[in-house]
Design a protein around this motif. Structure first.
Motif, mmCIF file in Angstrom:
data_model
loop_
_atom_site.group_PDB
_atom_site.id
_atom_site.type_symbol
_atom_site.label_atom_id
_atom_site.label_comp_id
_atom_site.label_asym_id
_atom_site.label_seq_id
_atom_site.Cartn_x
_atom_site.Cartn_y
_atom_site.Cartn_z
ATOM 1 N N ILE A 21 17.708 -35.311 -29.233
ATOM 2 C CA ILE A 21 18.140 -34.466 -30.347
ATOM 3 C C ILE A 21 18.699 -33.157 -29.795
ATOM 4 C CG2 ILE A 21 17.407 -33.242 -32.417
ATOM 5 C CD1 ILE A 21 17.455 -36.292 -32.661
ATOM 6 N N GLU A 22 19.877 -32.779 -30.285
ATOM 7 C CA GLU A 22 20.530 -31.562 -29.824
ATOM 8 C C GLU A 22 20.269 -30.413 -30.784
ATOM 9 O OE1 GLU A 22 24.640 -31.959 -28.358
ATOM 10 O OE2 GLU A 22 24.457 -34.075 -28.888
ATOM 11 N N ALA A 23 20.100 -29.236 -30.228
ATOM 12 C CA ALA A 23 19.901 -28.044 -31.051
ATOM 13 C C ALA A 23 21.199 -27.681 -31.766
ATOM 14 C CB ALA A 23 19.452 -26.881 -30.166
ATOM 15 N N GLY A 24 21.062 -27.194 -32.991
ATOM 16 C CA GLY A 24 22.229 -26.713 -33.733
ATOM 17 C C GLY A 24 23.168 -27.792 -34.214
ATOM 18 N N VAL A 25 22.666 -29.008 -34.380
ATOM 19 C CA VAL A 25 23.510 -30.140 -34.781
ATOM 20 C C VAL A 25 23.052 -30.693 -36.124
ATOM 21 C CG1 VAL A 25 24.216 -32.508 -34.223
ATOM 22 C CG2 VAL A 25 24.091 -30.771 -32.419
ATOM 23 N N LEU A 26 24.013 -31.019 -36.978
ATOM 24 C CA LEU A 26 23.739 -31.708 -38.233
ATOM 25 C C LEU A 26 23.908 -33.204 -38.015
ATOM 26 C CD1 LEU A 26 23.207 -31.603 -41.329
ATOM 27 C CD2 LEU A 26 25.711 -31.582 -41.619
ATOM 28 N N TYR A 27 22.862 -33.964 -38.316
ATOM 29 C CA TYR A 27 22.886 -35.420 -38.178
ATOM 30 C C TYR A 27 23.018 -36.045 -39.568
ATOM 31 C CZ TYR A 27 21.211 -34.851 -33.369
ATOM 32 O OH TYR A 27 21.090 -34.517 -32.042
ATOM 33 N N LEU A 28 24.073 -36.816 -39.781
ATOM 34 C CA LEU A 28 24.221 -37.569 -41.034
ATOM 35 C C LEU A 28 23.521 -38.900 -40.837
ATOM 36 C CD1 LEU A 28 28.022 -36.946 -41.755
ATOM 37 C CD2 LEU A 28 26.055 -35.508 -42.349
ATOM 38 N N VAL A 29 22.419 -39.099 -41.538
ATOM 39 C CA VAL A 29 21.584 -40.284 -41.324
ATOM 40 C C VAL A 29 21.646 -41.201 -42.542
ATOM 41 C CG1 VAL A 29 19.272 -41.133 -40.796
ATOM 42 C CG2 VAL A 29 20.042 -38.951 -39.840
ATOM 43 N N ALA A 30 22.199 -42.391 -42.359
ATOM 44 C CA ALA A 30 22.244 -43.376 -43.438
ATOM 45 C C ALA A 30 20.860 -43.974 -43.629
ATOM 46 C CB ALA A 30 23.250 -44.471 -43.103
ATOM 47 N N THR A 31 20.445 -44.100 -44.889
ATOM 48 C CA THR A 31 19.137 -44.667 -45.210
ATOM 49 C C THR A 31 19.320 -45.987 -45.956
ATOM 50 O OG1 THR A 31 19.082 -43.320 -47.230
ATOM 51 C CG2 THR A 31 17.986 -42.430 -45.274
ATOM 52 N N PRO A 32 18.283 -46.831 -46.013
ATOM 53 C CA PRO A 32 18.417 -48.141 -46.653
ATOM 54 C C PRO A 32 18.824 -48.051 -48.117
ATOM 55 C CG PRO A 32 16.434 -48.064 -45.320
ATOM 56 C CD PRO A 32 16.956 -46.656 -45.386
ATOM 57 N N ILE A 33 19.603 -49.036 -48.566
ATOM 58 C CA ILE A 33 19.994 -49.100 -49.979
ATOM 59 C C ILE A 33 19.057 -50.009 -50.766
ATOM 60 C CG2 ILE A 33 22.416 -48.542 -49.577
ATOM 61 C CD1 ILE A 33 23.069 -51.507 -49.661
ATOM 62 N N GLY A 34 18.079 -50.585 -50.091
ATOM 63 C CA GLY A 34 17.125 -51.452 -50.774
ATOM 64 C C GLY A 34 16.050 -51.959 -49.829
ATOM 65 N N ASN A 35 16.481 -52.561 -48.735
ATOM 66 C CA ASN A 35 15.553 -53.154 -47.776
ATOM 67 C C ASN A 35 15.229 -52.135 -46.679
ATOM 68 O OD1 ASN A 35 14.315 -54.686 -45.706
ATOM 69 N ND2 ASN A 35 15.330 -56.538 -46.430
ATOM 70 N N LEU A 36 13.980 -51.688 -46.637
ATOM 71 C CA LEU A 36 13.594 -50.641 -45.691
ATOM 72 C C LEU A 36 13.738 -51.078 -44.239
ATOM 73 C CD1 LEU A 36 10.436 -49.157 -47.465
ATOM 74 C CD2 LEU A 36 12.732 -48.184 -47.340
ATOM 75 N N ALA A 37 13.752 -52.389 -43.999
ATOM 76 C CA ALA A 37 13.893 -52.887 -42.630
ATOM 77 C C ALA A 37 15.283 -52.607 -42.063
ATOM 78 C CB ALA A 37 13.603 -54.390 -42.577
ATOM 79 N N ASP A 38 16.217 -52.176 -42.904
ATOM 80 C CA ASP A 38 17.578 -51.896 -42.443
ATOM 81 C C ASP A 38 17.701 -50.549 -41.744
ATOM 82 O OD1 ASP A 38 18.496 -54.311 -43.406
ATOM 83 O OD2 ASP A 38 19.130 -53.489 -45.341
ATOM 84 N N LEU A 39 16.647 -49.750 -41.756
ATOM 85 C CA LEU A 39 16.700 -48.454 -41.086
ATOM 86 C C LEU A 39 16.634 -48.676 -39.571
ATOM 87 C CD1 LEU A 39 16.814 -45.441 -41.894
ATOM 88 C CD2 LEU A 39 14.351 -45.363 -41.520
ATOM 89 N N SER A 40 17.591 -48.117 -38.844
ATOM 90 C CA SER A 40 17.681 -48.357 -37.403
ATOM 91 C C SER A 40 16.653 -47.543 -36.622
ATOM 92 C CB SER A 40 19.080 -48.008 -36.898
ATOM 93 O OG SER A 40 19.278 -46.599 -36.921
#
Length: 296
Positions: A21-40
């Protein structure tokens, strides 16, 4: 939830951890649309290690974090506080903190106020990076069975009737596959508008994507209108509509004006909408079609 095992950590040619993780960085994190197992795994690592999380709805994100066993400070970032809250988030990023931006489900900044935060960061020279994952629009497009080589994403249409109809008028000649989002309580009226402006094109209605009750209905707009006259819409929808095809432009050439209007009425339109649609097809004022209907 613990971070990745030591053997899973990847390093670059200089021996630095690639996913650090880098300091001062915005991370756009996609989250599951239904199935929680889809989170990387990478998404879990970022959510676990950033300094704070900006969430569309902190209550929903809290449930996801609880499932992951992660505890992080959160700030709300949504449509109605995006300007002032965006300034606060950007200042914290400039001060060296790291932040993960998440939406309730799917990819942030796509049909989402997160696009404003990305723009603010870009203007201030703040680094933004992306952690890919689920996107309802792309999932539905892939499942639609329609042409995927060229498409136009429209998201949710305006709730103002005049603006919505003007936009559909502009899109009526679009040859690319079209992608819309729609809520269940607006679906019936939206399909009626589609019938008026797009005619009887192919459509895929996708709901509950990745969930247990996932449903993909591949049909035509007119058939969809008929179906939802008898069945109540349920869940959030992604609607995929085929683009305008040149070979389908003049299906009505052998119709009299009355037959043309009746064709639309038989496929779910009210009389006034059918007259408008026939007039649009023929490139004539609707009053001309109306006079033909009443025998002049």
């Amino acid at each position: 939830m613990s971070g990745p095992k030591e053997r899973d950590i990847m390093y670059d040619s200089n021996g630095r951890e690639k996913n650090k993780i880098e300091a001062g960085v915005l991370y756009l994190v996609a989250t599951p649309i239904g199935n929680l197992a889809d989170l990387s795994e990478r998404a879990i690592k970022v959510l676990s290690e950033v300094d704070f999380i900006a969430a569309e709805d902190t209550r929903n994100t809290a449930k996801l974090l609880a499932y992951l066993g992660v505890s992080k400070p959160m700030v709300s970032y949504y449509q109605h506080n995006r300007v002032e809250r965006g300034e606060v988030i950007c200042q914290r990023l400039k001060d060296g903190e790291s932040c993960a931006l998440v939406t309730d489900a799917g990819t942030p900044a796509i049909s989402d106020p997160g696009e404003d935060l990305v723009r603010q960061c870009a203007e201030l020279g703040i680094k933004v990076t992306f952690v890919p994952g689920a996107c309802a629009a792309i999932a539905a497009l892939a499942l639609s069975g329609l042409f995927t080589g060229r498409f136009a994403f429209e998201g949710f249409m305006s709730g103002a009737k005049g603006e919505r109809r003007q936009r559909l008028e502009e899109l009526s000649g679009e040859e690319r596959t079209l992608i819309f989002y729609e809520a269940p309580h607006h679906l019936v009226s939206t399909l009626a508008d589609f019938a008026e402006f797009f005619g009887d094109r192919k459509i895929a209605l996708c709901r509950e994507l990745t969930k247990l009750n996932e449903e993909i209905m591949r049909t035509t707009i007119f058939e969809a209108v008929k179906y939802y006259e008898q069945n109540s819409p349920r869940g959030e929808y992604v609607l995929i509509i085929e683009g305008k095809k040149k070979e389908n432009l003049a299906f009505w050439l052998d119709f009299t004006p009355a037959e043309h209007v009746n064709f639309y009425i038989e496929n779910g339109m009210d009389k006034n909408s059918a007259i408008k649609a026939a007039a649009k097809d023929r490139g004539v004022p609707k009053n001309e079609i109306y006079k033909e209907m009443i025998g002049k």
